[in-house]
Design a protein around this motif. Sequence first.
Motif, PDB file in Angstrom:
ATOM      1  N   GLU A 278     -40.945 -38.053  83.766  1.00 33.67           N
ATOM      2  CA  GLU A 278     -40.441 -38.529  85.055  1.00 33.67           C
ATOM      3  C   GLU A 278     -41.311 -39.665  85.593  1.00 33.67           C
ATOM      4  OE1 GLU A 278     -38.212 -34.957  87.366  1.00 33.67           O
ATOM      5  OE2 GLU A 278     -40.321 -34.580  86.903  1.00 33.67           O
ATOM      6  N   VAL A 279     -42.606 -39.563  85.402  1.00 35.19           N
ATOM      7  CA  VAL A 279     -43.492 -40.642  85.817  1.00 35.19           C
ATOM      8  C   VAL A 279     -43.270 -41.861  84.930  1.00 35.19           C
ATOM      9  CG1 VAL A 279     -45.890 -41.318  86.209  1.00 35.19           C
ATOM     10  CG2 VAL A 279     -45.177 -38.967  86.671  1.00 35.19           C
ATOM     11  N   ASP A 280     -43.033 -41.634  83.638  1.00 34.98           N
ATOM     12  CA  ASP A 280     -42.701 -42.741  82.733  1.00 34.98           C
ATOM     13  C   ASP A 280     -41.454 -43.481  83.214  1.00 34.98           C
ATOM     14  OD1 ASP A 280     -44.809 -42.123  81.092  1.00 34.98           O
ATOM     15  OD2 ASP A 280     -43.608 -40.961  79.667  1.00 34.98           O
ATOM     16  N   ALA A 281     -40.471 -42.723  83.676  1.00 32.91           N
ATOM     17  CA  ALA A 281     -39.216 -43.328  84.152  1.00 32.91           C
ATOM     18  C   ALA A 281     -39.460 -44.181  85.389  1.00 32.91           C
ATOM     19  CB  ALA A 281     -38.198 -42.228  84.449  1.00 32.91           C
ATOM     20  N   ALA A 282     -40.329 -43.705  86.296  1.00 30.00           N
ATOM     21  CA  ALA A 282     -40.650 -44.471  87.512  1.00 30.00           C
ATOM     22  C   ALA A 282     -41.326 -45.786  87.138  1.00 30.00           C
ATOM     23  CB  ALA A 282     -41.547 -43.645  88.427  1.00 30.00           C
ATOM     24  N   GLU A 283     -42.239 -45.734  86.185  1.00 34.70           N
ATOM     25  CA  GLU A 283     -42.924 -46.952  85.751  1.00 34.70           C
ATOM     26  C   GLU A 283     -41.945 -47.918  85.088  1.00 34.70           C
ATOM     27  OE1 GLU A 283     -46.066 -45.558  83.281  1.00 34.70           O
ATOM     28  OE2 GLU A 283     -47.431 -45.201  84.980  1.00 34.70           O
ATOM     29  N   ALA A 284     -41.003 -47.383  84.328  1.00 37.28           N
ATOM     30  CA  ALA A 284     -40.002 -48.224  83.655  1.00 37.28           C
ATOM     31  C   ALA A 284     -39.154 -48.978  84.672  1.00 37.28           C
ATOM     32  CB  ALA A 284     -39.123 -47.370  82.748  1.00 37.28           C
ATOM     33  N   LYS A 285     -38.826 -48.318  85.784  1.00 32.96           N
ATOM     34  CA  LYS A 285     -38.023 -48.966  86.830  1.00 32.96           C
ATOM     35  C   LYS A 285     -38.780 -50.122  87.466  1.00 32.96           C
ATOM     36  CE  LYS A 285     -35.472 -44.730  87.908  1.00 32.96           C
ATOM     37  NZ  LYS A 285     -35.273 -43.634  88.865  1.00 32.96           N
TER      38      LYS A 285
END
Length: 423
Positions: A278-285
């Motif tokens: 989920e943190v990876d997804a936030a960084e990707a955004k």
Amino acid sequence: MALEQLTTLDLRRTSLKRLPVLSRDTKLMSLLADQLAITPRQMSRMQNLEELSKVLMGPDGSLASELARHVNKLGSLRMLGIRISHRHSAMDRQGVKHLLEDLGKSNLQSLLLDNCPLPLLDLLVDYPLAQNLQKFELRMHGCLPQVPQEIASLIAITHLHINVEAVEEQAVRALGSLPNLVVLRLDLNTSPSMTVSPKDGFQCLKVLWFNSQYGGVGKGIQFEAVAMPQLRRLRLELDAQVARSKHDAFDLGIQHLPSLVHVHATIDWMNTTLTSSEVDAAEAKIREQVSQNPNNPVLELNRRQPRYITKASEELVITVNSLEWGKQINPRKLVVVHFSAAWCRASRKMSPVSADLAEKYRNVVFLKVDVDVEEMETVATEFSIEGVPTFLFMKGGDIKHRVEGADKEELEDMVEELADLML
């Protein structure tokens, strides 16, 4: 002899709060500290000073009237930094008036007012600062309910640091109307989002540091097309939970900032219920939005993970979850009560600080109260807790002092001071 020839003395990041003995013939030109109490006699000996920052002003430092008498005698002084004591309730307003009057007549080029309490803003409005002032940095004390109306009248401000519960649309425009504002640090505690549009101003702003301490679902901040036309550096501190929403809900509009060259984003992962993916997804955004900016800005991404607190330190802070909390208050000891909330990042940030202090001051009782626990809501109301984190200092059931907001320095100072006084 060595001190007589010294031209620069940098005491920053040290525990020193008193000036070492200086000779009458001192050649000191630059004196830098985090908060230094200076006597009038010491100041009179430093006639060559060009830089003086930060002088502690208040009952436990230099009095405003004393600073007023000496600041204009330092004819070479170009940069002055003042940290206002956390005991600002006892501040001599008349002395502050005289100081501001003298600053208005001075040759200062740079002025810093640190830890400035809300009640002094009206004096800043009434007493204009020196016309040749090139830099005026204002750092407000504590967490304010909203952006004060007086801010819009302080047109000399170039650097502003302010912590507020919420930012309404008119407050955004008030900040944006400041004609000389080039650096803004805004800590936002509870408002789920704020939007910045071209009509809000910010025509000179070059650096924005936005810290969203809101733990619920929201964007934190959103930029419309061509907002903040001169902004070059953007620093974001976001709760990972804010960034976990899917699809387009986390579009901050970074791609719309026309002059952007650098983005520094920190995802706060203090909420350990979130997974690494989920943190990876936030960084990707965030990466996606930065990549869409035509300026190709440099991106720095960091994660702030929960700090490990040793079990021994953690156990020294007693968590209270029932109305029997009064049994924890030893009438013979100083008691520090941390009113917190699980959703508040600022509260979580201060928990390790409390643990460290509990380890250091074994003669002080440290308690932690979650205001969202049903039984404890009445306790928070009883002690007029209006926001978190708030720290109450109690002895024998009486409140001796309170610290509002995530002010680590003030909390440490007060524990040190009151622990010694109440032995």
